[in-house]
Design a protein around this motif. Structure first.
Motif: not given
Ligand SMILES: Cc1ncc(COP(=O)(O)O)c(C=O)c1O
Length: 433
Positions: A43-49, A239-244, A300-304
């Motif tokens: 997120v800090q590097k600008g990955t769009p949400i 496992k977690g939400l931070s990266k995926e 979600f899958q297309a986003h990932r």
């Protein structure tokens, strides 16, 4: 104080990924523009949400349930959702009782090591994401016990060393893997995972698999999860939400416990970890409520996939820009979003330097580089002073290797090209100085 205040493990706590920020901020105050390549925060590097994600989270903020405590193990419907996903892999079968939600995998890591007997050791990879090595060394009050990931063999673990260390050190009770790996970008081949499970079975160990990057693979790689290969060996998946997602600010991660019924000591450890979380009541509720909605969203899958493709493309840029440099070892990456760029043994020397235009920055870097500083950290300080690029030395990842970790997260292609070409010229200038 009338006696020592600290646990002997207090000196084991190192997290250079953030520590380096203090140094970078000193250079920043002197007018050096900093390019943050130190931390894995997409997120800090600008990955769009995407808007649909924001809508899910905003919708939950309208739901009063998201403001309350939840069960200690986590929101039941979310645990049901996740148990079904793990069970669908066809390996270890778990129930919602085999989960514990934590405030990020970082919190989960400290819970797992904290209550282990100080003489019971978890052997982990070197280099390693330092939250693991610090927590392990911290609990034992001694430096971590490690097995080498081999940069001359795709960063795969040295299995002979692992087997021998387990065999000759009866204090080892568990094996840690980080798959996909931080900081190397390696993905464990299934055959290696099966061999690790076989070692654990033979010596009655449990396995910890940090799988926070499990769905971040590319270049044809797929991360096999511990649940798929563990058989009847006790184990913990992290496992977690931070990266995926990515949603590091959610501070949401979880533990999955496999085969708690196979070993009473392991079951006691799991119960203790749960009791430790109970003292805190529970972990943050809202991200847990969001999780099934996010992961099962039709987009979600297309986003990932699209983010993974971008990471793969950046990985290629890093590899192509740096791999042919004399004196360096550079591997291709297959998972997570880092690469570890190594100096070959003997090429770093304590007199090397870069030209630093800013006189204040030059004075500071000369003082930082004096004395007993690891040679890769010295290089990292010079890169900061001369270019503003903030990377993390590999010696800070519980490793005797010398090099630096970069992230594969820069969203702006022009900036990315500049970053790696500038790093290339910095390496050339430094080694020739
Ligand atoms: C391997 C690994 N595990 C755990 C974490 C921490 O994750 P969280 O944000 O869930 O605390 C990170 C963060 O970089 C990581 O790389």
């Amino acid at each position: 104080m009338r006696r020592n205040l600290l646990h002997p493990g207090a000196t084991e706590l190192v997290y250079e990924i953030r520590e380096i920020v203090k140094k970078a901020n000193l250079f920043k105050a002197m007018g050096v523009a900093i390019h943050w390549e130190n931390i894995g925060d997409p997120v800090q590097k600008g990955t769009p949400i995407p808007q649909w994600m924001k809508d899910i989270v905003a919708g939950l903020a309208q739901d009063s349930a998201s403001y309350g405590y939840c069960p200690t193990k986590g929101v039941l419907s979310t645990r049901e959702f996740l148990a079904a996903r793990t069970n669908a892999l066809g390996g270890a079968q778990i129930t919602p009782e085999d989960f514990l939600f934590c405030n990020g995998v970082g919190d989960a890591i400290s819970k797992v090591y904290q209550y282990l007997d100080p003489d019971s050791r978890i052997i982990g990879p070197s280099p390693a994401y330092s939250t693991h090595s610090s927590a392990e060394g911290g609990h034992a009050g001694k430096p971590p016990i490690t097995y080498q990931l081999d940069p001359n063999n795709h960063w795969y673990p040295d299995m002979e060393e692992l087997r021998n260390k387990v065999k000759f050190n009866p204090g080892i009770v568990g094996i840690l893997i980080i798959n996909p790996d931080n900081p190397t970008g390696m993905v464990y081949p299934e055959s290696v995972l099966r061999e690790i499970v076989a070692i654990a079975k033979e010596y009655k160990l449990f396995i910890i698999a940090d799988e926070i990057y499990t769905h971040i693979t590319y270049n044809g790689a797929k991360a096999v999860q511990l649940a798929e290969v563990i058989g009847d060996v006790p184990g913990i998946g992290m496992k977690g939400l931070s990266k995926e997602i990515p949603w590091p600010g959610s501070r949401c991660g979880w533990l999955e416990f496999y085969n708690t019924d196979k070993d009473p000591e392991f079951a006691r450890l799991v119960k203790t970890i749960e009791d430790a979380k109970m003292l805190e009541v529970c972990s943050t509720t809202l991200p847990q409520l969001a999780l099934p909605k996010l992961l099962s969203h039709p987009q979600f899958q297309a986003h990932r996939d699209s983010i993974n493709n971008d990471i793969a493309a950046r990985g290629e840029v890093v590899y192509n820009t740096l791999h042919d440099l004399p004196g360096m070892i550079v591997n291709r990456t297959y998972g997570a979003f880092y690469n570890s760029i190594l100096f070959k043994p003997g090429v770093l020397k304590p007199h090397q330097k870069l030209k630093v235009e800013n006189p204040q920055a030059r004075e500071l870097v000369e003082s930082l580089a004096e004395g007993d500083v690891p040679l890769d950290k010295r290089f990292v300080y010079y890169v900061l002073a001369a270019t503003g690029i903030c990377v993390v030395p590999i010696s800070s990842f519980c490793s005797d290797l010398l090099g630096f970790r970069v992230t594969l997260l820069e969203e702006d292609p022009k900036q990315q090209k500049w970053l790696y070409e500038r790093l290339r010229s910095a390496i050339e200038e430094y080694l020739a100085s």
